[in-house]
Design an enzyme around this catalytic site. Structure first.
Site, PDB file in Angstrom:
ATOM      1  N   VAL A  26       0.873  -1.173   0.000  1.00  0.00           N
ATOM      2  CA  VAL A  26       0.000   0.000   0.000  1.00  0.00           C
ATOM      3  C   VAL A  26       0.910   1.223   0.000  1.00  0.00           C
ATOM      4  O   VAL A  26       2.083   1.143   0.353  1.00  0.00           O
ATOM      5  CB  VAL A  26      -0.966   0.033   1.208  1.00  0.00           C
ATOM      6  CG1 VAL A  26      -2.035  -1.048   1.085  1.00  0.00           C
ATOM      7  CG2 VAL A  26      -0.210  -0.091   2.526  1.00  0.00           C
ATOM      8  N   SER A  27       0.356   2.369  -0.412  1.00  0.00           N
ATOM      9  CA  SER A  27       1.188   3.566  -0.594  1.00  0.00           C
ATOM     10  C   SER A  27       1.467   4.334   0.684  1.00  0.00           C
ATOM     11  O   SER A  27       2.503   4.966   0.815  1.00  0.00           O
ATOM     12  CB  SER A  27       0.516   4.504  -1.598  1.00  0.00           C
ATOM     13  OG  SER A  27       0.416   3.880  -2.842  1.00  0.00           O
ATOM     14  N   THR A  28       0.535   4.305   1.628  1.00  0.00           N
ATOM     15  CA  THR A  28       0.712   5.122   2.833  1.00  0.00           C
ATOM     16  C   THR A  28       0.565   4.278   4.083  1.00  0.00           C
ATOM     17  O   THR A  28      -0.066   3.216   4.074  1.00  0.00           O
ATOM     18  CB  THR A  28      -0.323   6.264   2.884  1.00  0.00           C
ATOM     19  OG1 THR A  28      -1.639   5.699   2.919  1.00  0.00           O
ATOM     20  CG2 THR A  28      -0.195   7.180   1.680  1.00  0.00           C
TER      21      THR A  28
END
Length: 195
Positions: free
Chosen positions: A14-16
Protein backbone atom coordinates in the site's frame (compact mmCIF):
# COMPACT_ATOMS: atom_id res chain seq x y z
CA UNK A 1 8.43 -28.35 -15.79
CA UNK A 2 8.68 -26.60 -12.42
CA UNK A 3 11.17 -27.92 -9.89
CA UNK A 4 9.51 -29.90 -7.06
CA UNK A 5 10.43 -27.23 -4.50
CA UNK A 6 8.93 -24.34 -6.56
CA UNK A 7 6.67 -22.16 -4.42
CA UNK A 8 4.21 -19.29 -4.50
CA UNK A 9 5.48 -16.09 -2.90
CA UNK A 10 3.17 -13.17 -2.21
CA UNK A 11 3.86 -9.46 -2.35
CA UNK A 12 1.47 -6.90 -0.84
CA UNK A 13 1.91 -3.12 -0.93
CA UNK A 14 0.00 0.00 0.00
CA UNK A 15 1.19 3.57 -0.59
CA UNK A 16 0.71 5.12 2.83
CA UNK A 17 1.13 4.02 6.42
CA UNK A 18 -2.55 4.59 7.23
CA UNK A 19 -3.70 2.10 4.56
CA UNK A 20 -4.36 -1.52 5.51
CA UNK A 21 -2.75 -4.63 3.98
CA UNK A 22 -5.29 -7.10 5.38
CA UNK A 23 -7.35 -7.65 2.20
CA UNK A 24 -4.24 -8.22 0.09
CA UNK A 25 -2.74 -10.54 2.69
CA UNK A 26 -5.94 -12.63 2.87
CA UNK A 27 -6.15 -12.90 -0.94
CA UNK A 28 -2.52 -14.03 -1.16
CA UNK A 29 -3.06 -16.66 1.52
CA UNK A 30 -6.14 -17.95 -0.36
CA UNK A 31 -4.00 -18.12 -3.52
CA UNK A 32 -1.64 -20.53 -1.72
CA UNK A 33 1.21 -18.23 -0.69
CA UNK A 34 2.99 -19.37 2.44
CA UNK A 35 5.53 -16.55 2.35
CA UNK A 36 4.27 -12.99 1.97
CA UNK A 37 6.37 -9.84 2.00
CA UNK A 38 4.56 -6.57 2.75
CA UNK A 39 5.43 -2.90 2.68
CA UNK A 40 3.88 0.53 2.99
CA UNK A 41 5.64 2.68 0.42
CA UNK A 42 4.90 4.38 -2.90
CA UNK A 43 4.98 2.15 -5.96
CA UNK A 44 6.13 4.75 -8.46
CA UNK A 45 9.69 3.41 -8.34
CA UNK A 46 11.47 0.43 -6.85
CA UNK A 47 13.78 2.72 -4.87
CA UNK A 48 13.41 2.06 -1.16
CA UNK A 49 11.14 -0.97 -1.64
CA UNK A 50 13.26 -3.35 0.43
CA UNK A 51 10.67 -6.12 0.74
CA UNK A 52 10.24 -6.34 -3.04
CA UNK A 53 14.02 -6.42 -3.47
CA UNK A 54 14.29 -9.27 -0.94
CA UNK A 55 11.69 -11.24 -2.90
CA UNK A 56 13.29 -10.51 -6.27
CA UNK A 57 16.66 -11.73 -4.95
CA UNK A 58 15.16 -14.82 -3.32
CA UNK A 59 12.89 -16.12 -6.10
CA UNK A 60 14.20 -19.14 -8.04
CA UNK A 61 13.34 -20.76 -11.36
CA UNK A 62 9.88 -22.31 -11.26
CA UNK A 63 8.64 -20.06 -8.44
CA UNK A 64 5.67 -17.73 -8.88
CA UNK A 65 5.38 -14.18 -7.56
CA UNK A 66 1.74 -13.55 -6.65
CA UNK A 67 0.17 -10.11 -6.28
CA UNK A 68 -3.46 -9.04 -6.01
CA UNK A 69 -3.31 -6.42 -8.80
CA UNK A 70 -0.58 -5.19 -11.09
CA UNK A 71 -0.64 -1.70 -9.52
CA UNK A 72 0.53 -3.23 -6.24
CA UNK A 73 3.76 -4.20 -8.02
CA UNK A 74 4.39 -1.17 -10.24
CA UNK A 75 2.78 2.19 -11.04
CA UNK A 76 4.64 2.85 -14.28
CA UNK A 77 4.88 0.81 -17.46
CA UNK A 78 8.66 1.10 -17.51
CA UNK A 79 9.03 -0.18 -13.96
CA UNK A 80 6.58 -3.02 -14.63
CA UNK A 81 8.49 -4.04 -17.75
CA UNK A 82 11.78 -4.04 -15.80
CA UNK A 83 10.31 -6.22 -13.06
CA UNK A 84 8.75 -8.66 -15.54
CA UNK A 85 12.03 -8.91 -17.49
CA UNK A 86 13.93 -9.65 -14.28
CA UNK A 87 11.40 -12.31 -13.30
CA UNK A 88 11.47 -13.91 -16.76
CA UNK A 89 15.28 -14.00 -16.75
CA UNK A 90 15.09 -15.99 -13.50
CA UNK A 91 12.37 -18.31 -14.81
CA UNK A 92 9.82 -16.92 -12.34
CA UNK A 93 6.15 -16.46 -13.26
CA UNK A 94 4.02 -13.48 -12.22
CA UNK A 95 0.39 -14.00 -11.26
CA UNK A 96 -2.35 -11.58 -10.11
CA UNK A 97 -5.32 -12.80 -8.08
CA UNK A 98 -7.75 -10.06 -9.25
CA UNK A 99 -6.65 -9.77 -12.90
CA UNK A 100 -6.15 -12.40 -15.63
CA UNK A 101 -2.38 -12.09 -15.42
CA UNK A 102 -0.28 -15.24 -15.25
CA UNK A 103 3.00 -15.09 -17.16
CA UNK A 104 3.14 -18.87 -16.83
CA UNK A 105 0.45 -19.02 -19.57
CA UNK A 106 0.34 -17.61 -23.10
CA UNK A 107 -2.97 -15.81 -22.42
CA UNK A 108 -1.62 -14.28 -19.21
CA UNK A 109 1.48 -12.99 -21.00
CA UNK A 110 -0.68 -11.50 -23.77
CA UNK A 111 -2.97 -9.76 -21.26
CA UNK A 112 0.02 -8.27 -19.43
CA UNK A 113 1.46 -6.97 -22.71
CA UNK A 114 -1.91 -5.43 -23.68
CA UNK A 115 -2.26 -3.86 -20.24
CA UNK A 116 1.17 -2.24 -20.61
CA UNK A 117 0.30 -0.92 -24.09
CA UNK A 118 -2.99 0.59 -22.91
CA UNK A 119 -1.35 2.13 -19.84
CA UNK A 120 1.31 3.75 -22.02
CA UNK A 121 -1.37 4.94 -24.48
CA UNK A 122 -3.33 6.52 -21.61
CA UNK A 123 -0.18 8.26 -20.33
CA UNK A 124 0.59 9.64 -23.80
CA UNK A 125 -2.99 10.90 -24.22
CA UNK A 126 -2.80 12.63 -20.85
CA UNK A 127 0.47 14.34 -21.86
CA UNK A 128 -1.05 15.46 -25.18
CA UNK A 129 -4.10 16.91 -23.41
CA UNK A 130 -1.83 18.70 -20.94
CA UNK A 131 0.26 20.24 -23.75
CA UNK A 132 -2.92 21.29 -25.60
CA UNK A 133 -4.29 22.86 -22.41
CA UNK A 134 -1.07 24.80 -21.79
CA UNK A 135 -1.01 25.98 -25.42
CA UNK A 136 -4.62 27.24 -25.15
CA UNK A 137 -3.90 28.92 -21.81
CA UNK A 138 -0.83 30.67 -23.23
CA UNK A 139 -2.83 31.84 -26.26
CA UNK A 140 -5.49 33.25 -23.90
CA UNK A 141 -2.78 34.92 -21.81
CA UNK A 142 -3.72 33.06 -18.64
CA UNK A 143 -0.80 30.63 -18.43
CA UNK A 144 1.95 31.97 -16.24
CA UNK A 145 3.94 28.78 -15.79
CA UNK A 146 5.26 27.46 -12.52
CA UNK A 147 6.01 30.03 -9.85
CA UNK A 148 9.72 30.31 -9.11
CA UNK A 149 10.62 28.29 -6.05
CA UNK A 150 13.55 30.58 -5.22
CA UNK A 151 12.81 34.15 -4.13
CA UNK A 152 15.83 36.03 -5.53
CA UNK A 153 14.62 39.29 -3.99
CA UNK A 154 14.50 37.78 -0.52
CA UNK A 155 17.97 36.27 -1.00
CA UNK A 156 19.38 39.66 -2.06
CA UNK A 157 17.71 41.36 0.91
CA UNK A 158 19.14 38.84 3.39
CA UNK A 159 22.58 39.22 1.80
CA UNK A 160 22.36 43.03 2.18
CA UNK A 161 21.53 42.43 5.85
CA UNK A 162 24.89 40.69 6.16
CA UNK A 163 23.87 37.05 6.15
CA UNK A 164 26.13 34.49 4.45
CA UNK A 165 25.03 31.98 1.82
CA UNK A 166 24.87 29.11 4.34
CA UNK A 167 22.67 31.13 6.70
CA UNK A 168 20.39 32.26 3.88
CA UNK A 169 20.06 28.72 2.55
CA UNK A 170 19.17 27.39 5.98
CA UNK A 171 16.70 30.20 6.66
CA UNK A 172 14.88 29.74 3.32
CA UNK A 173 15.12 25.95 3.24
CA UNK A 174 17.00 25.87 -0.05
CA UNK A 175 20.38 24.61 -1.24
CA UNK A 176 23.40 26.84 -0.80
CA UNK A 177 24.11 26.49 -4.54
CA UNK A 178 20.69 28.09 -5.20
CA UNK A 179 21.72 31.07 -3.09
CA UNK A 180 24.95 31.41 -5.07
CA UNK A 181 23.04 31.26 -8.37
CA UNK A 182 20.56 33.91 -7.22
CA UNK A 183 23.42 36.16 -6.13
CA UNK A 184 25.37 35.51 -9.34
CA UNK A 185 28.36 34.25 -7.34
CA UNK A 186 30.17 31.06 -8.46
CA UNK A 187 29.71 28.38 -5.76
CA UNK A 188 33.46 27.65 -5.77
CA UNK A 189 34.23 31.11 -4.38
CA UNK A 190 35.04 30.99 -0.69
CA UNK A 191 35.61 33.59 1.97
CA UNK A 192 33.42 36.32 3.42
CA UNK A 193 32.00 37.44 0.09
CA UNK A 194 30.16 34.18 -0.59
CA UNK A 195 30.00 32.29 2.66
Amino acid sequence: MSPPDARLYGYARVSTTDQDLTLQREALIRAGCTTIREEKITGTTREGRKELRILMDFLRSGDTLVITRIDRLARSVGDLEDIVRELQAKGVALKATEQPIDTGTAAGKAFLAMLAVFAEFETNLRKERQVEGITRAKAAGVYKGRKPSIDAGKIAQLRREGLGASEIAKMLGIARASVYRALGVPPTVTGNAAS
